[in-house]
Motif scaffolding. Sequence first.
Motif, PDB file in Angstrom:
ATOM      1  N   GLN A  56       0.905  -1.198   0.056  1.00  0.00           N
ATOM      2  CA  GLN A  56      -0.110  -0.006  -0.065  1.00  0.00           C
ATOM      3  C   GLN A  56       0.962   1.483   0.097  1.00  0.00           C
ATOM      4  O   GLN A  56       0.505   2.373  -0.624  1.00  0.00           O
ATOM      5  N   ILE A  57       1.953   1.300   0.557  1.00  0.00           N
ATOM      6  CA  ILE A  57       2.892   2.402   0.492  1.00  0.00           C
ATOM      7  C   ILE A  57       3.549   2.381  -0.914  1.00  0.00           C
ATOM      8  O   ILE A  57       3.532   3.590  -1.413  1.00  0.00           O
TER       9      ILE A  57
ATOM     10  N   PHE B  50      -8.142   3.417   3.765  1.00  0.00           N
ATOM     11  CA  PHE B  50      -7.526   4.943   3.742  1.00  0.00           C
ATOM     12  C   PHE B  50      -7.066   5.023   2.378  1.00  0.00           C
ATOM     13  O   PHE B  50      -7.285   6.228   1.847  1.00  0.00           O
ATOM     14  N   LEU B  51      -6.601   4.010   1.823  1.00  0.00           N
ATOM     15  CA  LEU B  51      -6.039   4.166   0.303  1.00  0.00           C
ATOM     16  C   LEU B  51      -7.166   4.564  -0.708  1.00  0.00           C
ATOM     17  O   LEU B  51      -7.123   5.135  -1.720  1.00  0.00           O
ATOM     18  N   ALA B  52      -8.367   3.857  -0.265  1.00  0.00           N
ATOM     19  CA  ALA B  52      -9.661   4.110  -1.221  1.00  0.00           C
ATOM     20  C   ALA B  52     -10.019   5.593  -1.215  1.00  0.00           C
ATOM     21  O   ALA B  52     -10.406   6.059  -2.385  1.00  0.00           O
ATOM     22  N   ILE B  53     -10.176   6.444  -0.150  1.00  0.00           N
ATOM     23  CA  ILE B  53     -10.172   7.618   0.123  1.00  0.00           C
ATOM     24  C   ILE B  53      -9.194   8.526  -0.647  1.00  0.00           C
ATOM     25  O   ILE B  53      -9.528   9.505  -1.339  1.00  0.00           O
ATOM     26  N   VAL B 126      -5.004   4.054   9.105  1.00  0.00           N
ATOM     27  CA  VAL B 126      -3.989   5.304   8.849  1.00  0.00           C
ATOM     28  C   VAL B 126      -2.852   5.069   9.827  1.00  0.00           C
ATOM     29  O   VAL B 126      -1.554   5.163   9.596  1.00  0.00           O
ATOM     30  N   LYS B 127      -3.043   4.414  11.055  1.00  0.00           N
ATOM     31  CA  LYS B 127      -2.169   4.176  12.015  1.00  0.00           C
ATOM     32  C   LYS B 127      -0.885   3.372  11.439  1.00  0.00           C
ATOM     33  O   LYS B 127       0.324   3.705  11.458  1.00  0.00           O
ATOM     34  N   VAL B 128      -1.289   2.193  10.934  1.00  0.00           N
ATOM     35  CA  VAL B 128      -0.411   1.095  10.302  1.00  0.00           C
ATOM     36  C   VAL B 128       0.424   1.664   9.326  1.00  0.00           C
ATOM     37  O   VAL B 128       1.716   1.566   9.285  1.00  0.00           O
ATOM     38  N   LEU B 129      -0.430   2.293   8.307  1.00  0.00           N
ATOM     39  CA  LEU B 129       0.406   2.790   7.141  1.00  0.00           C
ATOM     40  C   LEU B 129       1.436   3.943   7.422  1.00  0.00           C
ATOM     41  O   LEU B 129       2.255   4.148   7.016  1.00  0.00           O
ATOM     42  N   GLY B 130       0.818   4.677   8.437  1.00  0.00           N
ATOM     43  CA  GLY B 130       1.682   5.824   8.805  1.00  0.00           C
ATOM     44  C   GLY B 130       2.972   5.464   9.456  1.00  0.00           C
ATOM     45  O   GLY B 130       4.126   5.834   9.203  1.00  0.00           O
ATOM     46  N   GLU B 131       2.779   4.259  10.240  1.00  0.00           N
ATOM     47  CA  GLU B 131       4.123   3.821  10.869  1.00  0.00           C
ATOM     48  C   GLU B 131       4.995   3.201  10.125  1.00  0.00           C
ATOM     49  O   GLU B 131       6.168   3.191   9.989  1.00  0.00           O
ATOM     50  N   THR B 132       4.674   2.569   9.084  1.00  0.00           N
ATOM     51  CA  THR B 132       5.465   2.091   7.898  1.00  0.00           C
ATOM     52  C   THR B 132       5.799   2.941   7.155  1.00  0.00           C
ATOM     53  O   THR B 132       7.288   2.897   6.962  1.00  0.00           O
ATOM     54  N   LEU B 133       5.217   3.993   6.716  1.00  0.00           N
ATOM     55  CA  LEU B 133       5.657   5.115   5.762  1.00  0.00           C
ATOM     56  C   LEU B 133       6.809   5.991   6.427  1.00  0.00           C
ATOM     57  O   LEU B 133       7.794   6.096   5.864  1.00  0.00           O
TER      58      LEU B 133
END
Lengths: 97, 167
Positions: A56-57, B50-53, B126-133
Amino acid sequence: MDYYLILCIILFSIGAFGMLIRKNMIVLLMCIELMLNSVNLLLVAFSAYYGSSDPQIFVFFTVVVAAAEATVGLSIIIMAYRYLKTTDISLFNNLKG
Amino acid sequence: MDILIWILGGLTIGTALMVVLSKHPIRSVLFLVATFFLISCHYILLNAQFLAIVNIIVYAGAIMVLFLFVLMLLNLSQDKIQKTAYMLKISSVVIGGLFLIILIAALKDSIDFKPIEGVRTDIGYVKVLGETLFSKYLVPFEISSILFISAMVGALMLAKKEKEIIE
């Protein structure tokens, strides 16, 4: 999973087919966007099936590159339109020998 | 659930085909917006909320408005665009079909897709994606900002009048 693989291949092929058949430069850019989106969908399907958020990133970065590409491409089209008064890709052949 | 994804897939392919086949560019843009909305529906079904939005805001909101704006600005009339030759149309259909068949044949048996047991369902938050990013992919994130600045400068340079560039 096979469902999403086949769906994304079909969408990508439609985009490639549009690149071949259309003459309008703006529609060609839209076909590129369609191909990029089919790849994004496949990445999200992989991420759902392997339970990892890394794909997804990658989709985020693809969206970033697509936005930059659309901006530069559209400004190139505006330049070409000023020069040729058309957006027909087949008339854009000044480099042809 | 099963019927839903089949209907969504069929609609996505239909609108994507209409993008390519409709004669007027503005219709193509509107069908492309519909395609992006349907792809966002797929994202929601795949646990990527989140990606859909983001897909709706960035693609259907920003990029497609940019396309529509340029289409209106250039004031295209369809008669200026030459018709595609008949032989070229047939060869495009053949090449597109062959491309589809080759990709399906190459990827059909190559990987055995089996969902892993006990998959996490919170990957799209958003939390998981933000931590990875901001931990694993921090450097690519910073580099993408340089890409954006260069794209902005390039667009400004290209949009200038021709005389200014030559001088």
